[in-house]
Design a protein around this motif. Sequence first.
Motif, PDB file in Angstrom:
ATOM      1  N   ARG A  88       2.668  10.590   1.636  1.00  0.00           N
ATOM      2  CA  ARG A  88       1.921  10.799   0.541  1.00  0.00           C
ATOM      3  C   ARG A  88       2.164   9.330   0.151  1.00  0.00           C
ATOM      4  NH1 ARG A  88       3.788  16.033   0.223  1.00  0.00           N
ATOM      5  NH2 ARG A  88       4.777  16.134  -1.723  1.00  0.00           N
ATOM      6  N   SER A  89       3.460   8.804  -0.678  1.00  0.00           N
ATOM      7  CA  SER A  89       3.432   7.550  -1.453  1.00  0.00           C
ATOM      8  C   SER A  89       2.848   6.508  -0.024  1.00  0.00           C
ATOM      9  CB  SER A  89       5.474   7.646  -1.610  1.00  0.00           C
ATOM     10  OG  SER A  89       5.536   8.782  -2.162  1.00  0.00           O
ATOM     11  N   ALA A  90       2.829   6.185   0.761  1.00  0.00           N
ATOM     12  CA  ALA A  90       2.423   5.412   1.773  1.00  0.00           C
ATOM     13  C   ALA A  90       0.902   5.310   1.575  1.00  0.00           C
ATOM     14  CB  ALA A  90       3.733   5.654   3.290  1.00  0.00           C
ATOM     15  N   GLU A  91       0.600   6.427   1.582  1.00  0.00           N
ATOM     16  CA  GLU A  91      -1.641   6.399   1.233  1.00  0.00           C
ATOM     17  C   GLU A  91      -1.713   6.034   0.347  1.00  0.00           C
ATOM     18  OE1 GLU A  91      -1.223  10.078   4.867  1.00  0.00           O
ATOM     19  OE2 GLU A  91      -1.261  10.318   2.692  1.00  0.00           O
ATOM     20  N   ASN A  92      -0.662   7.198  -0.657  1.00  0.00           N
ATOM     21  CA  ASN A  92      -1.166   6.677  -1.961  1.00  0.00           C
ATOM     22  C   ASN A  92      -1.637   4.446  -2.462  1.00  0.00           C
ATOM     23  OD1 ASN A  92      -1.982   9.115  -3.101  1.00  0.00           O
ATOM     24  ND2 ASN A  92       0.260   9.477  -3.758  1.00  0.00           N
ATOM     25  N   GLU A  93      -0.267   4.321  -1.977  1.00  0.00           N
ATOM     26  CA  GLU A  93       0.188   2.518  -1.862  1.00  0.00           C
ATOM     27  C   GLU A  93      -0.891   1.894  -1.295  1.00  0.00           C
ATOM     28  OE1 GLU A  93       1.982  -0.524  -3.992  1.00  0.00           O
ATOM     29  OE2 GLU A  93       2.516   1.246  -4.928  1.00  0.00           O
ATOM     30  N   PHE A  94      -0.946   2.115  -0.360  1.00  0.00           N
ATOM     31  CA  PHE A  94      -1.928   1.736   0.504  1.00  0.00           C
ATOM     32  C   PHE A  94      -3.613   2.304   1.347  1.00  0.00           C
ATOM     33  CE2 PHE A  94       2.314   0.625   1.820  1.00  0.00           C
ATOM     34  CZ  PHE A  94       2.518  -0.846   1.891  1.00  0.00           C
ATOM     35  N   GLY A  95      -3.569   2.895   0.637  1.00  0.00           N
ATOM     36  CA  GLY A  95      -4.513   3.418   0.692  1.00  0.00           C
ATOM     37  C   GLY A  95      -4.875   4.558   2.474  1.00  0.00           C
ATOM     38  N   SER A  96      -5.623   5.425   2.844  1.00  0.00           N
ATOM     39  CA  SER A  96      -4.731   5.934   3.881  1.00  0.00           C
ATOM     40  C   SER A  96      -6.014   5.606   5.478  1.00  0.00           C
ATOM     41  CB  SER A  96      -5.414   7.789   3.725  1.00  0.00           C
ATOM     42  OG  SER A  96      -4.705   8.919   3.110  1.00  0.00           O
ATOM     43  N   TYR A  97      -7.117   5.081   5.065  1.00  0.00           N
ATOM     44  CA  TYR A  97      -7.832   4.167   5.736  1.00  0.00           C
ATOM     45  C   TYR A  97      -7.158   2.678   6.227  1.00  0.00           C
ATOM     46  CZ  TYR A  97     -11.884   2.093   7.699  1.00  0.00           C
ATOM     47  OH  TYR A  97     -13.139   0.796   8.755  1.00  0.00           O
ATOM     48  N   SER A  98      -6.762   2.110   4.822  1.00  0.00           N
ATOM     49  CA  SER A  98      -6.285   0.789   5.886  1.00  0.00           C
ATOM     50  C   SER A  98      -4.625   1.221   6.950  1.00  0.00           C
ATOM     51  CB  SER A  98      -4.994   0.531   5.112  1.00  0.00           C
ATOM     52  OG  SER A  98      -4.740   0.530   4.073  1.00  0.00           O
TER      53      SER A  98
END
Length: 360
Positions: A347-357
């Motif tokens: 979740r932290s990575a998705e918040n940082e980078f964005g799920s799409y990327s």
Amino acid sequence: MHHSSLAAFVTAITSPLSAATSAETSFVHPAAVYPSRFRVTDRRGQHDVTQEPATYTENVDESNTLNTYPEIPIDLVDCFSPMEWKQRCALAVSYRIAYLHDWHENIFNHITLKVHGSDQETDGPHFLLNDFGLGFDEITACNLLKVNLDGVIVNQPAPIPANRRTINRGKGRVFKPGFVLHSALHAAREDVHAIWHGHDLDATAVSQTTFGILPLSQEATYALSKGISYHPFEGSANDMSEQPRLVQNLGPTNQILMLEDHGPIVACPTIEEAFAGMYFLTRACKFQIKSLSAVGGDLRKIHMPSAETLDEMFRRMDKFDDAPSSEESDNKFAHDTPGLMFAYARRSAENEFGSYSIYT
């Protein structure tokens, strides 16, 4: 490490510390008094086959519910099976997680995941790894490479659309040292599906010491409980002749291999367990480096657990995942700690980078 070998290096590292050192204050490595709790290989390379088997998390199904990923896009349905797509998503976000934890080194280091069902392929098993030349923060589900044990890139059933590979649009590059390390362990250990390798500064520094990881924290106890082996440094890991020694030194059950003067490898059944192992290992090494720095490297000034305390530490670690008894029953149940840890990191990575990327 065998008792005789431990005694020799303990004497070597303690005798020059101080002329005033007495027999009562000399440092004794815990493995010397309690070797059954330190499942390590002899530094000469002879594996200790009497070691206790490592235990593995059996909460794979629960981990899968904790960590869900987007459905495969319509333009990729002919490229990947649903299971491979899920694995690609899990591995891609693992690279982003590693980036956020500073477990990366420019374009180097690798995390690999064995492709589900690829053992049945004629050139299997296959595993996924990063395209050499991309940073960990650039890895996506689509630009991961699939290779066989010979390091040959395996073609997908249908070509991946060019717009899905915006960096290095060619076939891809396999970095030989990563292939040598990871293919050896994927080939030798059927239980190992995820391998996480990095050059964390503190973990690498600990790999450069003769005493390795010490039981100075809860995090260290977690890492030690997974079984730790040591592999002598031979230079850059690009020589295929080193593979049998890597396999021998990791052994049949251990999950952590400290490459001396190089860095750690964590080899586990699931990507969630590999993350948890690397997380606790690197934290343990950070604590150890700081504590040794605080006392000027004098090991005699470190709180070292006794054999009895070690016994209790590992007894409690065996119940690390236990949850309180339910009100309806006295039966205990276990949390999926690696799955929960990975879910938060994801979740932290998705918040940082964005799920799409990450996933597309």
